[in-house]
Enzyme design. Structure first.
Site, mmCIF file in Angstrom:
data_model
loop_
_atom_site.group_PDB
_atom_site.id
_atom_site.type_symbol
_atom_site.label_atom_id
_atom_site.label_comp_id
_atom_site.label_asym_id
_atom_site.label_seq_id
_atom_site.Cartn_x
_atom_site.Cartn_y
_atom_site.Cartn_z
ATOM 1 N N GLN A 120 0.913 -1.003 0.285
ATOM 2 C CA GLN A 120 -0.253 0.023 -0.086
ATOM 3 C C GLN A 120 0.831 1.517 -0.685
ATOM 4 O O GLN A 120 1.814 1.013 0.063
ATOM 5 C CB GLN A 120 -0.767 0.003 1.210
ATOM 6 C CG GLN A 120 -1.825 -1.440 1.256
ATOM 7 C CD GLN A 120 -2.769 -1.410 -0.323
ATOM 8 O OE1 GLN A 120 -3.245 -0.386 0.099
ATOM 9 N NE2 GLN A 120 -3.179 -2.227 -0.107
ATOM 10 N N CYS A 121 0.178 2.242 -0.544
ATOM 11 C CA CYS A 121 0.982 4.161 -0.600
ATOM 12 C C CYS A 121 1.280 3.972 0.705
ATOM 13 O O CYS A 121 0.292 3.391 2.071
ATOM 14 C CB CYS A 121 0.502 4.842 -1.326
ATOM 15 S SG CYS A 121 0.022 5.262 -2.852
ATOM 16 N N PRO A 122 3.172 4.429 1.288
ATOM 17 C CA PRO A 122 3.904 4.757 -0.349
ATOM 18 C C PRO A 122 4.473 3.776 -0.077
ATOM 19 O O PRO A 122 5.979 3.825 -0.963
ATOM 20 C CB PRO A 122 4.134 5.658 1.236
ATOM 21 C CG PRO A 122 4.511 5.470 2.125
ATOM 22 C CD PRO A 122 2.910 4.854 2.612
ATOM 23 N N ASP A 139 -0.414 -0.805 -7.520
ATOM 24 C CA ASP A 139 -0.993 0.325 -7.672
ATOM 25 C C ASP A 139 -0.974 0.898 -8.545
ATOM 26 O O ASP A 139 0.105 1.634 -8.991
ATOM 27 C CB ASP A 139 0.047 0.724 -6.278
ATOM 28 C CG ASP A 139 0.003 2.019 -6.011
ATOM 29 O OD1 ASP A 139 -1.302 3.380 -6.875
ATOM 30 O OD2 ASP A 139 0.684 3.127 -5.827
#
Length: 816
Positions: free
Chosen positions: A586-588, A613
């Site tokens: 997941q971000c980041p 992503d």
């Protein structure tokens, strides 16, 4: 007891089989005007594309096998042309045109729906088809077998339209989708459909949204699809998927009541206004379980259920009530799955129902287990009680089971709190300990309880939000990949030490990648006395996807191995390539990995990163442009994005000669005639030096690039008001001084002509011919109600991030 059933497939055939199981002695007659009574309607596009290879697999039962198994008198190519409710008779027309009359005790209408075929000029041209039944399928397959299909156009972007687009693409055709609305898949909200838009573009499908077809023209072996805007595209085959309407002509002629939505009105037992006459399937309207208002529902699952219920009521009397359907639907669009149930936000707004909404981004299963793919869920619900109104989901894996679970809760009157109480089976390959619908329930529960106040992606671009303070709490590396215009970057980890940088007298709008860090930041600010704090629902991922431009371009291709120089046939140089797997992060996560990897490489070495992503893949080019690296390739397959980047370094300038990539950028904010003239004089002069020149038109500057003859476009009230008050084109521009009610403007143009000075319009054309890039500000267009069709064809539409990327490569930036 004699039962006559008009129409087969989902509703009619199901009812006939159920009646036989309930009453072995009943006389059952099934009338079908076509040749087939039980086939896989939803499988037709996949047979056309070759996914279903054998035609026979489409048929669940043949008329003979069905009639023999259930002892039913099946009469194909027999069309019911009249019903007499008083005499209880049906008039039937045979294939040879002769007619006869049949008596009934109970009658079931299952006529289905017919495709919409508007009276457009040229709609009867060879090569234009609709798809509704087996005969339509056979005609399309025959045409494709006898003609070269290089380009295909699908008009309409509903379920069938998107499935046909995918399957035509599978045959090797270049596919274009034309849709009158601003999105594909009308049952879902724009923010969910925007994921599908980007996926279609990645697959090389061209999207023409907000375009209406005016006519069709035969041009040689091809068909020209002409839009009302004047644009045209060529096709070797056209599929019309504009929609369907209930087939009610037989019921209307019999005096049976038709409802307000145009379907046959039935009661809770599925009986029509005529005694002993029932109806099911696409032709009926029935109250929606949530709104209580009648609606049309063209789905196979409810039709099958209705067939079972109506059979019991026809045999045993009206004993079983039909509860209604909430419209649970799903579609496969290439590698992506999109599904919905209940009422989306746009439908709730139309109905005037107060609602709240939440958007969450999760992984389809545990992130540490391979192939965890992104999964987005949007919920709509009552802001006070939390009662669920609807849900939508888009992703690559596990979409169906989440929507199925939520659909059952909605039909049972469940709330957002019930989502967290659903007990899931869990193992890393299948889910996470906190399943995506539990996460969605927790977030929605916080909204209902007041623990989290949210702002939508649409609202955060409005004037009210721009008057507030926009706070990006992501890392600086994420911020470098792109942000919302006007946002200030204060990472979450630094927030407590930098509170003095945030005004307390303004509303604060926070965002992160998906919403979690934004919620944590919101709690921190609230605890320190900030009172007007809202978190962006779905975070920057939702905003960036929903605002990403729909730009038709060739499909991306994966990087090819460097084997040999095609000119010299000498072996190509060896390129050291570091491979990174960022799937499930997941971000980041992906951003941090790419940054760290690039820092460790030498110039000319490469990174091949695979991530799930989509935002990372979409912004990779802009990131490379601003960091001096080179994007080698960017491809997608089944939700996995492969990006190859070669490390570079910013070009150095030698003091005497400007860098080769140092361009010139100008912002034209004004629509004053003199300032517009000056802008194009400067732009043309800069272009003459061979430099890249970009002019960014914002607010009043948009008037300078309007067409003189503009197509008719739909606008809201404010858009129409701006249209009345603003200049219609550059020919109506005024001087900033000495305009004197237009006298000075005309004098200026006259003097310029006498002295041989090019007009504004001529200078503008020279700029375009010299390769000057014209960019219209998307935000300004939205605020002022300016539509893309009103601007010059050469103009592209972009946002502040697009301009800033150009400005990074320029050594001159002028604001006019």
């Amino acid at each position: 007891m004699k039962h006559i059933i008009i129409g087969g497939v989902a509703g009619g055939a199901t009812a006939a089989a159920r009646i036989r199981r309930a009453d072995e002695t009943a006389e059952i007659v099934l009338l079908e005007k076509g040749r087939y009574i039980s086939y896989a309607n939803c499988g037709l596009p996949y047979y056309i594309g070759g996914t279903i290879a054998e035609r026979e697999k489409l048929f669940v039962q043949t008329p003979t096998s069905f009639g023999t198994r259930f002892r039913i008198d099946v009469r194909v190519e027999s069309e019911a042309v009249a019903v007499d409710p008083a005499a209880k008779t049906v008039t039937v027309r045979r294939a040879d045109g002769s007619t006869y009359t049949e008596h009934y005790d109970k009658l079931l209408l299952s006529p289905g729906a017919s495709p919409v075929r508007p009276p457009l000029q040229g709609i009867g041209t060879e090569g234009i088809f609709t798809l509704r039944n087996v005969d339509d399928t056979d005609r399309i397959k025959t045409y494709m077998a006898t003609h070269r299909i290089g380009r295909a156009v699908v008009v309409g972007a509903g379920f069938i339209g998107l499935e046909m687009a995918e399957n035509l693409h599978r045959t090797g055709a270049h596919v274009s989708i034309v849709e009158m609305g601003n999105q594909v898949m009308a049952p879902v909200d724009f923010s969910i459909a925007s994921h599908v838009h980007q996926h279609l573009l990645q697959k090389g499908v061209a999207l023409y949204l907000e375009q209406s077809v005016e006519r069709f023209e035969k041009q040689g072996e091809q068909v020209a699809v002409v839009f009302r805007s004047g644009e045209r595209i060529m096709a070797d085959i056209v599929i019309l998927s504009i929609g369907v309407r209930p087939e009610t002509s037989l019921a209307e002629s019999a005096g049976i009541r038709i409802g307000e939505t145009g379907g046959i009105r039935v009661d809770e037992y599925l009986e029509t206004s005529a005694k002993d006459i029932y109806a099911v399937g696409d032709a009926i309207e029935f109250p929606h379980p949530i709104t209580g208002k009648p609606w049309l529902n063209y789905l196979a699952n409810p039709a099958n259920r209705q067939g079972r219920i109506v059979a019991d009521n026809m045999v045993f009397g009206n004993t079983t009530r039909y509860e209604g359907a909430i419209g649970t639907s799903i579609a496969k669009v290439f590698d992506m799955t999109v599904a919905s149930t209940g009422l989306p936000a746009k439908r709730l707004r139309q109905l005037g129902i107060e609602y709240a909404a939440s958007t969450t981004h999760s992984a389809s299963h545990a992130g540490y287990y391979p192939d965890a793919l992104p999964l987005t869920i949007k919920l709509t619900f009552d802001p006070r009680t939390g009662r669920l109104y609807g849900a939508q989901s888009v992703g690559y894996d596990g979409v169906d089971k989440r929507i199925d679970q939520i659909a059952l809760l909605i039909k049972r009157g469940g709330t957002v709190r019930d989502l967290a109480e659903v007990e899931h089976c869990y193992a890393p390959p299948f889910s996470s300990a906190k399943d995506p619908i539990a996460i969605a329930g927790y977030v929605a529960g916080n909204i209902v309880s007041g623990a989290m106040s949210v702002v939508s992606w649409r609202e955060i671009t409005d004037a009210a939000c721009r008057d507030g303070f926009l706070l990006d709490v992501r890392t600086p590396m994420e911020y470098a990949f792109g942000t919302i215009p006007g946002a200030v970057n204060i990472p979450l980890e630094e927030l407590r030490d930098r509170l003095d940088e945030i005004p307390k007298d303004k509303a604060v709008y926070i965002f992160c990648a998906v919403g979690l860090r934004g919620y944590l930041a919101q709690r921190i600010l609230t605890a320190h006395g900030f009172r007007q704090v809202k978190n962006l629902s779905g975070g920057y991922r939702t905003y960036s996807t929903a605002t990403a431009p729909v730009e038709n371009r060739p499909a991306a291709h994966p990087a090819q191995p460097e084997t040999a120089d095609p000119d010299t046939q000498r072996p190509a140089r060896f390129v050291k390539t570091l491979k990174i797997d960022a799937c499930g992060l997941q971000c980041p996560g992906p951003v941090m990995k790419i940054r760290q990897a690039v820092d460790a490489l030498s110039d000319g070495e490469r990174i091949e990163m695979v991530a799930t992503d989509p935002g990372f893949a979409r912004d990779a080019q802009a990131w490379c442009n601003t960091t001096g690296n080179r994007l080698i390739s960017n491809s997608e397959s089944k939700g996995r994005y492969t990006v190859v980047i070669e490390k570079g370094s910013p070009a150095a300038c030698d003091g005497a000669t400007p860098c080769d990539d140092r361009g010139k950028t100008l912002i034209l904010f004004s629509d004053d005639l003199d300032k517009a003239l000056a802008t194009f004089v400067l732009a043309n002069g800069a272009a003459a030096t061979g430099r890249k020149v970009t002019v960014f038109f914002t607010f009043w500057g948009l008037n300078v690039i309007k067409k003189v003859s503009k197509p008719k476009v739909e606008k809201d009230f404010f858009g129409r008001m701006f249209g009345l008050m603003l200049p219609s084109s550059s020919l109506r521009l005024r001087l900033s001084k000495m305009s004197m009610l237009g006298i000075g403007d005309r004098m200026m143009r006259h003097i310029m002509k006498r002295k041989g000075i090019d007009s504004l319009e001529s200078l503008r054309r020279q700029a375009l011919d010299s390769g000057v890039e014209f960019i219209a500000c998307q935000m300004s267009m939205d605020v002022m109600g300016v539509k893309r069709e009103e601007l010059l064809d050469e103009v592209t539409v972009g946002g502040v991030a697009t301009y800033m990327e150009r400005a990074e490569r320029a050594n001159v930036n002028l604001f006019v």
